[in-house]
Design a protein around this motif. Structure first.
Motif, short mmCIF file in Angstrom:
data_model
loop_
_atom_site.label_atom_id
_atom_site.label_comp_id
_atom_site.label_asym_id
_atom_site.label_seq_id
_atom_site.Cartn_x
_atom_site.Cartn_y
_atom_site.Cartn_z
N ILE A 93 13.78 -23.79 32.15
CA ILE A 93 12.98 -23.35 33.43
C ILE A 93 13.72 -22.65 33.49
CG2 ILE A 93 12.91 -24.29 36.52
CD1 ILE A 93 11.63 -26.60 34.19
N LEU A 94 12.91 -21.38 33.74
CA LEU A 94 13.42 -19.92 34.01
C LEU A 94 12.33 -19.38 35.46
CD1 LEU A 94 13.88 -17.09 31.75
CD2 LEU A 94 12.49 -16.73 33.81
N ARG A 152 19.23 -8.78 40.10
CA ARG A 152 20.34 -8.20 39.17
C ARG A 152 20.85 -9.15 38.26
NH1 ARG A 152 24.26 -6.27 43.33
NH2 ARG A 152 25.24 -4.78 41.17
N PHE A 153 21.27 -10.02 38.45
CA PHE A 153 21.43 -10.78 37.47
C PHE A 153 21.21 -12.21 37.40
CE2 PHE A 153 24.53 -8.87 41.28
CZ PHE A 153 25.30 -8.28 40.26
N VAL A 154 21.84 -12.50 35.77
CA VAL A 154 20.92 -13.86 35.45
C VAL A 154 21.90 -14.80 35.31
CG1 VAL A 154 19.34 -14.79 32.97
CG2 VAL A 154 19.26 -12.17 34.25
N ILE A 223 17.39 -20.89 33.85
CA ILE A 223 17.85 -20.04 33.79
C ILE A 223 17.66 -19.49 35.66
CG2 ILE A 223 17.79 -17.84 32.80
CD1 ILE A 223 17.59 -18.73 29.96
N GLU A 224 18.40 -18.53 36.38
CA GLU A 224 17.51 -18.36 37.45
C GLU A 224 17.79 -16.39 38.14
OE1 GLU A 224 18.07 -19.28 42.12
OE2 GLU A 224 19.53 -19.68 41.03
N LEU A 225 16.74 -15.77 38.38
CA LEU A 225 17.29 -14.29 38.22
C LEU A 225 17.54 -14.18 39.85
CD1 LEU A 225 16.65 -11.95 35.93
CD2 LEU A 225 15.69 -14.51 35.73
#
Ligand code: MTE
Ligand code: MO
Length: 251
Positions: A93-94, A152-154, A223-225
């Motif tokens: 999942i992203l 800004r971050f992964v 994975i989350e932005l």
């Protein structure tokens, strides 16, 4: 204005301007500006090094024994269920700050643009080993997901809890978006030409060749932005970071 007063006002202004310095350093102007200079030079060094490649090796350099470290056999029930049928039902999942959230099977991930690299892994505990990794280029997957400008971050959320309990703190890690877009940043599914072993993070683990081993999340579930990781777990950007390790682990 009498000179003493002027000095006092300037002094107060300078103290405010140096708000980033800690209380001890603030008592000494020199120490404080040294600290500032160090921060600035660290930042510019990182900016200059943005695209630098980690050294790559040859087949003959591959270590005969690459140890597995940290979690080596997750026992969480959601992981065990996926493992039981060879990760055929696994979906990466992203989501988060993206225009196009993704849910990808291993077959789909294997069909994405890949990179193969022979690199050295350095663990903070004092061991190193060289292996060959193949995986999907994270930059291409981020392109597909269309990252929003405010991201800004992964953040990588993993299946494993180090204490092997169902509700224990699960491993997680985070990197910034430029690091995620680096050419050698891949979601690896093969190690030394074989399907990634369970011990080394199956079905999918991060390879981030310019930082220490603990940054390279194994057993990736999601994975989350994000714009900030302050609200996640202990707020320091990673399982070990929450326990005192440094967030940036460049080597
Ligand atoms: N999910 C998860 N990822 C993890 C860990 C872990 O315990 N759980 N350990 C980290 C540490 S400290 C290192 S050195 C490497 C070890 O990777 P390896 O098992 O392939 O040697 O994975 C990193 N990623
Ligand atoms: Mo490590």
């Amino acid at each position: 204005m009498i000179p003493e007063r002027r000095g006092l006002i300037l002094g107060a202004g300078a103290a405010l301007a140096l708000g980033g310095c800690d209380r001890v350093a603030r008592t000494s102007g020199l120490q404080c500006s040294l600290k500032k200079a160090e921060q600035v030079s660290q930042r510019s060094q990182r900016a200059l090094a943005r695209d630098r490649l980690a050294p790559e090796y040859e087949e003959k350099d591959i270590s005969s024994d690459f140890r597995a470290n940290g979690s080596v056999d997750p026992q969480a029930s959601d992981y065990l269920a996926l493992k039981a049928n060879g990760f055929r039902d696994y979906r990466l999942i992203l989501d988060g700050l993206v225009e196009n959230p993704l849910s990808l099977s291993m077959t789909e991930i294997r069909a994405r643009p890949s990179r193969t690299q022979i690199t050295k892994h350095d663990c903070v505990e004092g061991w190193s080993a060289i292996a060959k990794w193949k995986g999907a280029r994270l930059s291409r997957i981020l392109d597909e997901a269309r990252v929003k400008p405010e991201a800004r971050f992964v953040v990588f959320y993993c299946f494993d809890a180090l204490d092997q309990t169902e509700d224990g703190d699960r491993y997680y890690e985070s990197i910034d978006v430029p690091e995620a877009r680096h050419e050698q940043t891949i979601l690896a599914y093969e190690m030394n030409d074989q399907t990634l072993p369970i011990a080394n993070g199956a079905p999918l683990r991060l390879r981030l060749e310019r930082q220490l081993g603990y940054k390279m999340a194994k057993y990736i579930k999601r994975i989350e932005l994000v714009e900030s990781f302050d609200h996640i777990a202990g707020g320091k950007g990673g399982y070990w970071e929450d326990r005192g390790y440094s967030w940036y682990a460049g080597i």
